[in-house]
Design an enzyme around this catalytic site. Structure first.
Site, PDB file in Angstrom:
ATOM      1  CG  ASN A   1      -1.749   1.250   1.343  1.00  0.00           C
ATOM      2  OD1 ASN A   1      -1.779   2.063   0.412  1.00  0.00           O
ATOM      3  ND2 ASN A   1      -2.429   1.430   2.471  1.00  0.00           N
ATOM      4  CD1 TRP A   2       3.945   1.226  -2.626  1.00  0.00           C
ATOM      5  CD2 TRP A   2       3.714   2.090  -4.684  1.00  0.00           C
ATOM      6  NE1 TRP A   2       4.759   0.528  -3.477  1.00  0.00           N
ATOM      7  CE2 TRP A   2       4.637   1.036  -4.741  1.00  0.00           C
ATOM      8  CE3 TRP A   2       3.399   2.788  -5.850  1.00  0.00           C
ATOM      9  CZ2 TRP A   2       5.251   0.653  -5.930  1.00  0.00           C
ATOM     10  CZ3 TRP A   2       4.011   2.413  -7.038  1.00  0.00           C
ATOM     11  CH2 TRP A   2       4.934   1.357  -7.077  1.00  0.00           C
ATOM     12  CE  LYS A   3      -0.282   3.430   4.698  1.00  0.00           C
ATOM     13  NZ  LYS A   3      -0.200   3.555   6.143  1.00  0.00           N
TER      14      LYS A   3
ATOM     15  CG  HIS B   1      -5.899   2.230   5.162  1.00  0.00           C
ATOM     16  ND1 HIS B   1      -5.475   3.165   6.078  1.00  0.00           N
ATOM     17  CD2 HIS B   1      -4.899   1.340   5.026  1.00  0.00           C
ATOM     18  CE1 HIS B   1      -4.252   2.836   6.470  1.00  0.00           C
ATOM     19  NE2 HIS B   1      -3.878   1.736   5.847  1.00  0.00           N
TER      20      HIS B   1
ATOM     21  CD  GLU C   1      -3.006   5.809   6.575  1.00  0.00           C
ATOM     22  OE1 GLU C   1      -3.028   5.815   5.336  1.00  0.00           O
ATOM     23  OE2 GLU C   1      -2.052   5.341   7.239  1.00  0.00           O
TER      24      GLU C   1
ATOM     25  CD  GLU D   1      -3.601  -2.056   7.387  1.00  0.00           C
ATOM     26  OE1 GLU D   1      -2.569  -2.399   6.804  1.00  0.00           O
ATOM     27  OE2 GLU D   1      -4.118  -0.931   7.237  1.00  0.00           O
TER      28      GLU D   1
ATOM     29  N   GLY E   1       2.351   2.782  10.853  1.00  0.00           N
ATOM     30  CA  GLY E   1       3.304   3.885  10.704  1.00  0.00           C
ATOM     31  C   GLY E   1       4.011   4.268  11.994  1.00  0.00           C
TER      32      GLY E   1
ATOM     33  CB  SER F   1       5.025  -1.405  12.254  1.00  0.00           C
ATOM     34  OG  SER F   1       4.667  -0.055  12.482  1.00  0.00           O
TER      35      SER F   1
ATOM     36  N   GLY G   1       2.840  -0.924   4.410  1.00  0.00           N
ATOM     37  CA  GLY G   1       2.884   0.502   4.076  1.00  0.00           C
ATOM     38  C   GLY G   1       4.318   0.944   3.841  1.00  0.00           C
ATOM     39  N   GLY G   2       4.924   1.555   4.843  1.00  0.00           N
ATOM     40  CA  GLY G   2       6.259   2.144   4.730  1.00  0.00           C
ATOM     41  C   GLY G   2       7.296   1.244   4.073  1.00  0.00           C
TER      42      GLY G   2
HETATM   43  P1  13P Z   1       2.930   0.770   7.801  1.00  0.00           P
HETATM   44  O1  13P Z   1       3.431  -0.539   7.244  1.00  0.00           O
HETATM   45  O2  13P Z   1       3.660   1.959   7.312  1.00  0.00           O
HETATM   46  O3  13P Z   1       2.779   0.703   9.290  1.00  0.00           O
HETATM   47  O4  13P Z   1       1.434   0.951   7.225  1.00  0.00           O
HETATM   48  C1  13P Z   1       0.542  -0.095   7.327  1.00  0.00           C
HETATM   49  C2  13P Z   1      -0.649   0.199   6.503  1.00  0.00           C
HETATM   50  O5  13P Z   1      -1.395   1.111   6.793  1.00  0.00           O
HETATM   51  C3  13P Z   1      -0.871  -0.628   5.305  1.00  0.00           C
HETATM   52  O6  13P Z   1      -2.140  -0.413   4.777  1.00  0.00           O
END
Ligand code: 13P
Length: 264
Positions: free
Chosen positions: A11-13, A98, A100, A170, A176, A216, A237-238
């Protein structure tokens, strides 16, 4: 025991311009060109989807996901993207609900449910995200929250649609923050999620549904998390922004898949 094919998604956001996305794919393919033991999905921002598809070329084993969609088919919804538009770009998966989007854009379980149903109608597979906040965990409400989110988000999906849905657990406090759930904490939540899925359908269906862990996930913890019996992959994510670390997470999933196949 049902053997589920693990699914690892990036997930590149809101990251990656087109040139960066193309570069990422080129580097990723050097590491995991012919992976078939697990499913790999890249969810770029809408603006990089076509570029990722072009860069993937014949690498059909890597699928494209989107990070959001609207539930209506078309019409006066300025700024929105429909399921058919995603299909038109060869998108196969779509992340829905998600945390977010729930926290910053007001998405409710009802909205998530509309999107999940619209995704299935267009033959897109939704990755439906659920997870508790730190406060909810500290108050001992993890199961209550997960149950409400799952029942609301998955309402009225048929057993066949549920099988083609991926759930992403999640925990909000792990996203994050560098603070992942321990494999035991995650397994406990995943096992509870599967129990709710069984209540929403039946045992066979629940055993087929893949439940990813997200929050994470890194090279260092991926293997321990994904070797838990009810953790069927990762939503990253990251660490998915770096092709080498994402590739290593995919390879960790492959190793685990192969071991499960040998012992099945
Ligand atoms: P991180 O891996 O950066 O914690 O993000 C997780 C995420 O929100 C994947 O959708």
């Amino acid at each position: 025991m049902t053997l589920r094919k693990k699914i690892v998604a990036a997930n590149w956001k809101m990251n990656m311009l087109q040139a960066e996305a193309a570069e990422f794919v080129k580097d990723l393919l050097l590491e995991i060109d012919d992976i078939s033991a697990v499913e790999v999905v890249i969810a770029p921002p809408f603006t990089a989807i076509a570029k990722v598809n072009e860069a993937l070329g014949k690498a059909q084993n890597i699928k494209i996901g989107a990070q959001n969609m609207h539930w209506e088919r078309s019409g006066a919804f300025t700024g929105e993207i429909s399921a058919a538009m995603l299909r038109d770009l060869f998108v196969r998966y779509v992340v829905i609900g998600h945390s977010e989007r729930r926290a910053m854009f007001g998405e409710t379980d009802e909205i998530v449910n509309r999107k999940a149903r619209a995704a299935h109608e267009a033959s897109l597979r939704p990755i439906v995200c659920v997870g508790e906040t730190l406060e909810q965990r500290e108050r001992g409400n993890v199961e209550k929250i997960l149950s409400l989110q799952l029942r609301g988000s998955l309402a009225d999906l048929t057993a066949r649609e549920l099988r083609e849905t991926v759930i992403a657990y999640e925990p909000v406090w792990a996203i994050g923050t560098g603070r992942n759930a321990t494999p035991e904490q995650a397994q406990e939540a995943h096992s509870f999620i599967r129990h709710i899925l069984q209540e929403l359908s039946d045992q066979t269906t629940a055993e087929h549904i893949r439940i990813q862990y997200g929050g994470s996930v890194k090279v260092e913890n991926a293997r321990a998390l994904m070797s838990q019996p009810d953790i069927d992959g990762a939503l990253v994510g990251g660490a998915s922004l770096d092709p080498r670390s994402f590739a290593r997470i995919v390879l960790a999933a492959c190793e685990d898949q192969e071991i499960s196949e040998l012992s099945a």
